[in-house]
Enzyme design. Structure first.
Site, mmCIF file in Angstrom:
data_model
loop_
_atom_site.group_PDB
_atom_site.id
_atom_site.type_symbol
_atom_site.label_atom_id
_atom_site.label_comp_id
_atom_site.label_asym_id
_atom_site.label_seq_id
_atom_site.Cartn_x
_atom_site.Cartn_y
_atom_site.Cartn_z
ATOM 1 C CG LEU A 171 -1.748 -1.301 1.417
ATOM 2 C CD1 LEU A 171 -2.607 -1.202 2.670
ATOM 3 C CD2 LEU A 171 -2.622 -1.567 0.190
ATOM 4 C CD GLU A 172 4.850 1.429 -2.999
ATOM 5 O OE1 GLU A 172 5.620 2.404 -3.095
ATOM 6 O OE2 GLU A 172 5.224 0.258 -3.172
#
Length: 426
Positions: A171-172
């Protein structure tokens, strides 16, 4: 912004997480690995005996591998040369704007034939895979699926098709700036955990010199609000102004404090849920992490009992041909090394001993014994004329000249930066 990256994905995604699909490469990999291999079925009956016995320490040490891009190496050859048993296959994205999982955003898991062949090859040698969803850039399922339940259903298709016992939520940028998308991703991870007892789930997010940034902290708080705890939260301490292993371990200490404050854990419990995902060699931000840096972080990880130690990527775990450092590459490290030097560190984290020897001839001026023990080139002489490619050592570091030079101290860099630092030597 909490990272030294552009606010939006660049036109050419970083070598770190590049989701594009190269058809010619994919076909060559399939030809190399498939060899009559059948697809991994939804029932998961194939190779169940080999994967059931793989401990979580292997999933915690699985380095990232892109089998469909960036000149993919033969996974079986890497396993033979290093002893590595698990790989983190990247990346599952949304197919277009739909709520359907695909490889790289283009190849539906329903019709893909390359990945099943790669997975079968790894499992046939007693290994296994985790699959990473997300990554830098691209459209994520959390953005296109309207609810946590719909997002979980899409990921469940991936888990079922490939008989997964581990999955990574990366998650970025740019997804983790989207509150609704992160709510869907965390909710999906929670539902997968409930519906697949024993599944190993890692959550990977951006690292900063403060541990992680505002968006990373909000992601932790979202997980806390949903009552979700993964096997680990891993930060990526690179691409943010990091200078060597000391800066990385300092970020891990600070991230531990963030985990304590957001989750209500003590220090030891926080470390037991903390992981690190590094980038070998040259990073997108022109930081350099060599074998000695990986060893320092490994020592920190084992001393503090971190839950995960991995890196991006196996595709890059080899020396670039020709000039050692041609710049950023998705298929080589841009530092002096033997093939698979960095993968041997993840093997050690898993508790195994890599095979002795090297899978390829040692690069010039290097030793094939162990990572970080590079032999020094002849000592630099101020009266010697050097041309491009010439090697010299100075104050315990090896250097190579990029072009003609005379009386330019390698450590000083020179007015034009003629010398490239190839790392410590003995």
């Amino acid at each position: 912004m909490e990272r030294a990256l552009p606010p939006h994905p660049p036109a050419v995604a970083p070598a770190r997480h590049r989701p594009r699909r190269a058809l010619a490469v994919a076909l060559s990999v399939f030809a190399l690995l498939a060899g009559g291999v059948a697809a991994v079925t939804a029932s998961g009956s194939a190779n169940a005996a080999t994967t059931d016995g793989l401990g979580s320490n292997w999933y915690a040490s699985a380095p990232y591998l892109m089998p469909e891009d960036n000149s993919p190496p033969n996974a079986a050859a890497v396993m033979d040369a290093t002893g590595q048993k698990a790989f983190q296959l990247a990346f599952i994205l949304a197919q277009g704007s739909s709520c359907s999982p695909s490889w790289g955003g283009t190849s539906s898991i329903d019709s893909d034939t390359t990945m099943p062949a790669v997975i079968q090859t790894i499992r046939a040698k007693g290994g296994d895979v985790s699959i990473s969803v997300g990554g830098y850039g691209g459209t994520k399922l959390g953005q296109t699926c309207g609810t946590p339940e719909a997002t979980a259903a899409a990921y469940q298709k991936v888990v079922t098709k490939y008989n997964l016992k581990a999955i990574d939520f990366d998650l970025e940028e740019p997804e983790y700036e989207n509150t609704a998308a992160i709510h869907n991703e965390i909710g999906a991870a929670r539902i997968l955990q409930q519906n697949n007892p024993g599944i190993y789930i890692s959550v990977t997010t951006a690292g900063t010199n403060a541990g992680t940034g505002w968006f990373g902290t909000q992601m932790l708080l979202e997980a806390k609000s949903q009552g979700f705890t993964p096997n680990n939260y891993s930060i990526m301490p690179f691409d943010g102004g990091f200078n060597g292993a000391a800066a990385q371990t300092d970020a891990l200490v600070k991230f531990n404090q963030i985990l304590q404050s957001t989750s209500g854990w003590n220090e030891a419990t926080a470390y037991a849920h903390e992981g690190v995902s590094m980038m070998n060699g040259r990073t997108d931000a022109a930081e350099y992490f060599r074998q000695a840096d990986f060893q320092t972080v490994l020592d920190f990880a084992t001393a503090h009992r971190l839950a995960r130690y991995t890196y991006w990527s196996v595709n890059r775990d080899r020396q670039c041909p020709g000039t050692v450092d041609p710049g950023l590459s998705g298929s080589c490290s841009s530092v002096a090394q033997n093939d698979w030097d960095f993968t041997k560190f993840t093997v050690r984290f898993a508790g195994a001993t890599p095979p002795t020897g090297s899978s390829s001839p040692s690069p010039s001026g290097s030793s094939s014994s162990s990572p970080g023990t590079t032999t020094c080139s002849p000592v630099w002489q101020p009266t010697t004329t050097y041309v491009g490619g010439d090697k010299a050592s100075y104050n315990g570091h090896n250097y190579h000249a990029k072009w003609w030079t005379l009386n330019e101290n390698p450590a000083a860099g020179g007015q034009w930066g003629v010398w490239a630092d190839d790392g410590p030597c003995t």
